[in-house]
Design a protein around this motif. Structure first.
Motif, PDB file in Angstrom:
ATOM      1  N   LEU A   1      -5.924  17.240  -2.129  1.00 38.67           N
ATOM      2  CA  LEU A   1      -7.156  16.292  -1.900  1.00 38.67           C
ATOM      3  C   LEU A   1      -7.468  15.805  -0.347  1.00 38.67           C
ATOM      4  CD1 LEU A   1      -6.693  13.872  -4.956  1.00 38.67           C
ATOM      5  CD2 LEU A   1      -8.358  15.824  -4.879  1.00 38.67           C
ATOM      6  N   SER A   2      -6.460  15.585   0.270  1.00 43.86           N
ATOM      7  CA  SER A   2      -7.005  15.083   1.758  1.00 43.86           C
ATOM      8  C   SER A   2      -7.354  16.368   2.545  1.00 43.86           C
ATOM      9  CB  SER A   2      -5.413  14.844   2.596  1.00 43.86           C
ATOM     10  OG  SER A   2      -4.576  16.001   2.582  1.00 43.86           O
TER      11      SER A   2
ATOM     12  N   VAL B   1      -0.760  17.415  -5.075  1.00 47.81           N
ATOM     13  CA  VAL B   1      -2.186  16.641  -5.312  1.00 47.81           C
ATOM     14  C   VAL B   1      -2.594  15.953  -4.096  1.00 47.81           C
ATOM     15  CG1 VAL B   1      -3.585  15.172  -6.641  1.00 47.81           C
ATOM     16  CG2 VAL B   1      -1.831  16.532  -7.764  1.00 47.81           C
ATOM     17  N   HIS B   2      -1.827  14.962  -3.458  1.00 55.56           N
ATOM     18  CA  HIS B   2      -2.329  14.243  -2.320  1.00 55.56           C
ATOM     19  C   HIS B   2      -2.768  14.854  -1.290  1.00 55.56           C
ATOM     20  CE1 HIS B   2      -2.697  10.385  -0.820  1.00 55.56           C
ATOM     21  NE2 HIS B   2      -2.064  10.434   0.202  1.00 55.56           N
TER      22      HIS B   2
ATOM     23  N   HIS C   1       3.017  14.523  -7.322  1.00 54.35           N
ATOM     24  CA  HIS C   1       1.992  13.479  -6.576  1.00 54.35           C
ATOM     25  C   HIS C   1       1.892  14.044  -4.964  1.00 54.35           C
ATOM     26  CE1 HIS C   1       4.279  10.664  -9.514  1.00 54.35           C
ATOM     27  NE2 HIS C   1       3.347  11.163  -9.935  1.00 54.35           N
ATOM     28  N   GLU C   2       2.903  14.768  -4.554  1.00 56.18           N
ATOM     29  CA  GLU C   2       2.627  15.097  -2.967  1.00 56.18           C
ATOM     30  C   GLU C   2       1.553  16.135  -3.032  1.00 56.18           C
ATOM     31  OE1 GLU C   2       5.492  16.056   0.867  1.00 56.18           O
ATOM     32  OE2 GLU C   2       6.027  15.015  -0.508  1.00 56.18           O
TER      33      GLU C   2
ATOM     34  N   ASP D   1      -1.962   5.962  -4.923  1.00 55.03           N
ATOM     35  CA  ASP D   1      -1.315   4.993  -5.626  1.00 55.03           C
ATOM     36  C   ASP D   1       0.041   5.533  -6.425  1.00 55.03           C
ATOM     37  OD1 ASP D   1      -0.893   2.365  -7.101  1.00 55.03           O
ATOM     38  OD2 ASP D   1      -1.529   3.637  -8.672  1.00 55.03           O
ATOM     39  N   PHE D   2      -0.309   6.692  -6.948  1.00 52.39           N
ATOM     40  CA  PHE D   2       1.059   7.645  -7.628  1.00 52.39           C
ATOM     41  C   PHE D   2       2.058   7.714  -6.576  1.00 52.39           C
ATOM     42  CE2 PHE D   2      -2.500   8.770 -10.749  1.00 52.39           C
ATOM     43  CZ  PHE D   2      -1.826   8.246 -11.858  1.00 52.39           C
ATOM     44  N   SER D   3       1.515   8.156  -5.477  1.00 51.88           N
ATOM     45  CA  SER D   3       2.656   8.424  -4.088  1.00 51.88           C
ATOM     46  C   SER D   3       3.245   7.507  -3.849  1.00 51.88           C
ATOM     47  CB  SER D   3       1.883   9.235  -3.178  1.00 51.88           C
ATOM     48  OG  SER D   3       0.948  10.437  -3.530  1.00 51.88           O
TER      49      SER D   3
ATOM     50  N   LEU E   1     -11.192  10.416  -5.192  1.00 52.49           N
ATOM     51  CA  LEU E   1     -10.109  10.349  -5.908  1.00 52.49           C
ATOM     52  C   LEU E   1      -8.763  10.095  -5.215  1.00 52.49           C
ATOM     53  CD1 LEU E   1     -10.471  13.988  -8.064  1.00 52.49           C
ATOM     54  CD2 LEU E   1     -10.610  11.665  -8.767  1.00 52.49           C
ATOM     55  N   GLN E   2      -8.896  10.255  -3.866  1.00 52.57           N
ATOM     56  CA  GLN E   2      -7.646  10.083  -3.061  1.00 52.57           C
ATOM     57  C   GLN E   2      -6.950   8.602  -2.963  1.00 52.57           C
ATOM     58  OE1 GLN E   2      -6.052  12.363  -1.884  1.00 52.57           O
ATOM     59  NE2 GLN E   2      -6.097  12.393   0.601  1.00 52.57           N
TER      60      GLN E   2
ATOM     61  N   SER F   1      -4.701   9.058  -6.116  1.00 54.19           N
ATOM     62  CA  SER F   1      -3.340   9.899  -5.776  1.00 54.19           C
ATOM     63  C   SER F   1      -2.590   9.100  -4.804  1.00 54.19           C
ATOM     64  CB  SER F   1      -3.811  11.193  -4.816  1.00 54.19           C
ATOM     65  OG  SER F   1      -2.755  11.932  -4.287  1.00 54.19           O
TER      66      SER F   1
END
Length: 448
Positions: free
Chosen positions: A190-191, A186-187, A183-184, A240-242, A234-235, A238
């Motif tokens: 994406l950022s 991907v976040h 999760h981290e 939400d999962f984080s 998409l952020q 991501s």
């Protein structure tokens, strides 16, 4: 005691300033090579010389930013050992692997960037494009390994601590992939794409407003915002999962993010507000009933632990964490709205008009501001620990005193480097000939 506290704050401020500066170049190093490769790919497919010009100019920008990022990254490497020797002594044997692999990724990026920059007329088209793709991949892999180390600091795994406080039973592979690492990662990626995409698109949108319909800036805007808009949309998923990962592994951090002092079922989601740790309440917030329980646990009636459920000496600075989190979410939401408006225009087959171009210009710094705010949420939210639940920041800092002087010196250095980067990049982008759109249509095979 006050001297020790001031030196701890100076060490944190120095390291934080270095990271605030470096994270911009790290994010650009992840995203810009992808933009550069996409521009060359478009040129090789269409023969449009505008995309060749975009690729060449972006490649020079990547080289400038990569050089400054290498310098600031090297400074951070030294600061890890000089400012936080106890942390490195404890954590080195556990998470040394991702740090080492990040070094390999960095060197691979440097090698392929050299091939790309000097191989335009010395390598075949496929090899040259592949070299650019490797630059983009290496930048992403470098961020991947660094984020793994940060994920471990938030949720340490792969070791035990004996009675003397030493790490035992170290399992480097387990430590390298702690709970929530995906999760981290991907976040963060994406950022990086969203922040860089909007920053670059904002520059070209501004120049389009000044110079009218300019083929170079129009092509650059499409590529940068194409990637940035997708990442911005998409952020939120991501995030939400984080957030759900934080709710499971760092509940005190979740409570600080939301200014949640009381443990309750059906906890509200707060928009805005100002937490008051002394009064143990959050004032002036717009509360959405059951919103926090729903987002954190996908259950509107779920129990959310408040800060009062934890010892006060493990509370982070609730006000700073909450405000930084609100900035991150607010700016990220605005980016997603602008991205959605741009996508709707593209689906309709229209180019963005003056109104949307102005919105893109206004949104251009928001990605990096949200990125910096998100990093502050991660780091402030982990305090007072360097390694969550294992090592306090006060126990990790160097015993060396008088750290205010290097803090001032390095801050001035970063300001100087930042100004120089702006000047150099401006020369590559802002001074595109107005008649560039009228350049002859050169097939890729005939171009240098």
């Amino acid at each position: 005691m006050s001297g020790a506290v001031s030196d701890l704050l100076a060490a944190r401020a120095l390291f934080g300033t270095s990271l605030v500066f470096h994270i911009v170049f790290a994010a650009v190093g992840v995203a810009m090579p992808l933009f550069m490769v996409l521009a060359e790919w478009r040129w090789r497919r269409t023969g449009d010389p505008v995309h060749l010009d975009v690729a060449r100019r972006w490649a020079k920008g990547v080289a400038i930013l990569f050089a400054v990022g290498a310098v600031s990254g090297t400074v951070i490497s030294f600061e890890l050992g000089l400012l936080w020797p106890r942390f490195m002594a404890f954590a080195g044997p556990i998470i040394g692997m991702p740090f080492s692999l990040e070094g390999f990724a960095f060197f691979a990026e440097a090698i392929f960037l050299g091939i790309y920059l000097y191989g335009w007329d010395r390598t075949g088209p496929r090899l040259h494009l592949a070299a650019g793709a490797m630059v983009a991949l290496s930048g992403a892999v470098s961020a991947f390994f660094v984020t793994l180390a940060n994920a471990w600091m938030n949720v340490p795994a792969g070791f035990s601590v004996d009675a003397a406080g030493a790490a035992t039973g170290v399992a480097p592979a387990v430590a390298m992939f702690p709970p929530g690492w995906a999760h981290e990662v991907v976040h963060v990626l994406l950022s990086s794409y969203a922040a860089t995409g909007f920053a670059v698109a904002g520059i070209h949108a501004f120049l389009l407003l000044r110079h009218g319909d300019h083929a170079f800036h129009r092509a650059a805007l499409r590529i940068a915002l194409g990637v940035g808009a997708l990442a911005a949309l998409l952020q939120p998923l991501s995030g939400d999962f984080s957030a759900r990962q934080i709710a499971r592994t760092q509940p005190v951090k979740l409570a600080a993010l939301e200014g949640q002092f009381e443990t309750e079922r059906g906890a509200p989601l707060r928009v805005g507000g100002l937490p008051d740790a002394a009064a143990e309440q959050t004032r002036f917030a717009l509360e959405i009933p059951r919103g926090l329980s729903l987002l954190a646990f996908h259950d509107p009636g779920a129990e959310v632990k408040g800060l009062k459920a934890f010892p006060r000496d493990v509370w982070p600075n609730t006000r700073l964490v909450h405000l930084a989190f609100q900035v991150m979410v607010g700016l990220g939401s605005l980016l997603a709205l602008v991205a959605l408006a741009w996508v709707v225009q593209r689906v309709r087959g229209r180019e963005p008009g003056p109104r949307l171009l102005r919105a893109i210009v206004l949104a251009s710094p928001m990605g990096f501001l949200a990125l910096e705010a998100g990093w502050l949420v991660t780091e402030w939210g982990r305090q007072p620990f360097t390694i969550w639940g294992t090592m306090r920041t006060a126990d990790a800092v160097t015993p060396v005193t008088n750290l205010a002087a290097p803090l001032v010196a390095f801050t001035l250095l970063y300001v100087f480097l930042g100004v120089m980067v702006i000047v150099l990049v401006r020369r590559q982008i802002a001074h595109v000939p107005v008649d560039a759109a009228a350049a002859p249509h050169v097939p890729p095979e005939a171009a240098p």
